[in-house]
Enzyme design. Sequence first.
Site: not given
Ligand code: RNT
Ligand code: ZN
Length: 424
Positions: A190, A231, A233, A264, A267, A291, A299, A301, A331
């Site tokens: 990523w 990955e 985003k 993810d 994302h 993820h 956000d 996460d 994640d």
């Molecule tokens: C970032 C990605 C990635 C990170 C990690 C820490 O937006 O989700 O996966 O969260 O590499």
């Molecule tokens: Zn991620």
Amino acid sequence: MMSRDDKVIEQAYALARERYAAIGVDVDRALERLATIAISLHCWQGDDVGGFENSGQEIGGGLAVTGNYPGKARTPDELRSDLDHALALIPGVHRLNLHASYAETAGKRVERTDLEPVHFERWIDWAKQKRMGIDFNPTYFAHPKAADGYTLAHRDASIREFWIEHGVICRRIGAAIGKALGSPCVTNVWIPDGSKDTPIDRKGPRERLAAALDAIFAEPIDPKYNLDAVECKLFGLGSESYVVGSHEFYLGYAITRKKVLCLDAGHFHPTEVISDKLSAVLEWVDEILLHVSRGVRWDSDHVVTLTDELYAIAQEIVRGDYLKRVHIGLDFFDASVNRVAAWVIGARSTLKATAAALLEPIETYRRVEAEGDYTARLALLEEQKTLPLGAVWDYHCLKSGVPVAAAWLDHARRYEREVLSKRR
Ligand code: RNT
Ligand code: ZN
């Protein structure tokens, strides 16, 4: 001797088992399958994505960890101890997801391009003892050469070269990890590259990224040891207007280069869900890395909880018979709550959702759908929601030797009192 509480759990399970049997679901079999599912626990929840380079560099990369709950891990030993504690509260045997910035370099500053398997030896030994696998990630942030927001897509060739080299050595480290642990290491790329405001050139960085990735993946590595993932985003802090490695970019890349695609959950656009993407993407790529995360407004996460989308992700994996093709990882990073508890909550929720999916009478659902009986489909799905999943889950925890229901919190609290709260 069985305690009274345990007896109640066994009795509730026996009744639940009957309820599910009545709709044609074999609960014992479902729990056998659940026990084989490994979730890759992300090391970075334990220390706010800090890592151990002590470079004094900000995390950057559009990543932000908010909160200042006491007790974050300051050393690899502390992080391992915290992980041990979390793992003891999660049923099953899981995996660790490690970032390159968590290298152990005996106090020496080792550049990201000079890392070697030996710097991860203690992590490998730790995992080996627990019969766990490890997944890996090159770290493309928290570094002076990433400070302007570009890495593999940088216009400066020397910066690109540096990050390509980091990617190359990380795959070798991944392979060494996979070999040592007898389980392929998923090494996930990523990068943060993107632009705060509208760029003129959207094409150039993408061309450079494609070429850089090809350079990273040029060396053939046995998939028995290392699997490459990429990955995508949608946006990050400071990359609101443009992200080089977008979904379309990496989907095309993963298909043409036969890579694992990482999805993810945080994302994508707020109304877009990855549960619907699994069957679409798995038509074209062999494997997916998840993820599992929880996006909240801007956000991406938050700690994973048992949301509709989490249920849907698990349902798609199970209904599509994709358990062998989907690597499940977590994640998120939350520094506003007990970090060990955050792992436990996210992992237990993910397993609960998976348990729910394994307890579906899928054949019945398929049949009524094929018959065009959408009334029955709707009715059955609604009734399924209030079947005694909790009783099955509690029993699974009991049999797996981990605390049942909220009892795990007492353990986490004790660890907090005795260990975490003493860290200053
Ligand atoms: C970032 C990605 C990635 C990170 C990690 C820490 O937006 O989700 O996966 O969260 O590499
Ligand atoms: Zn991620």
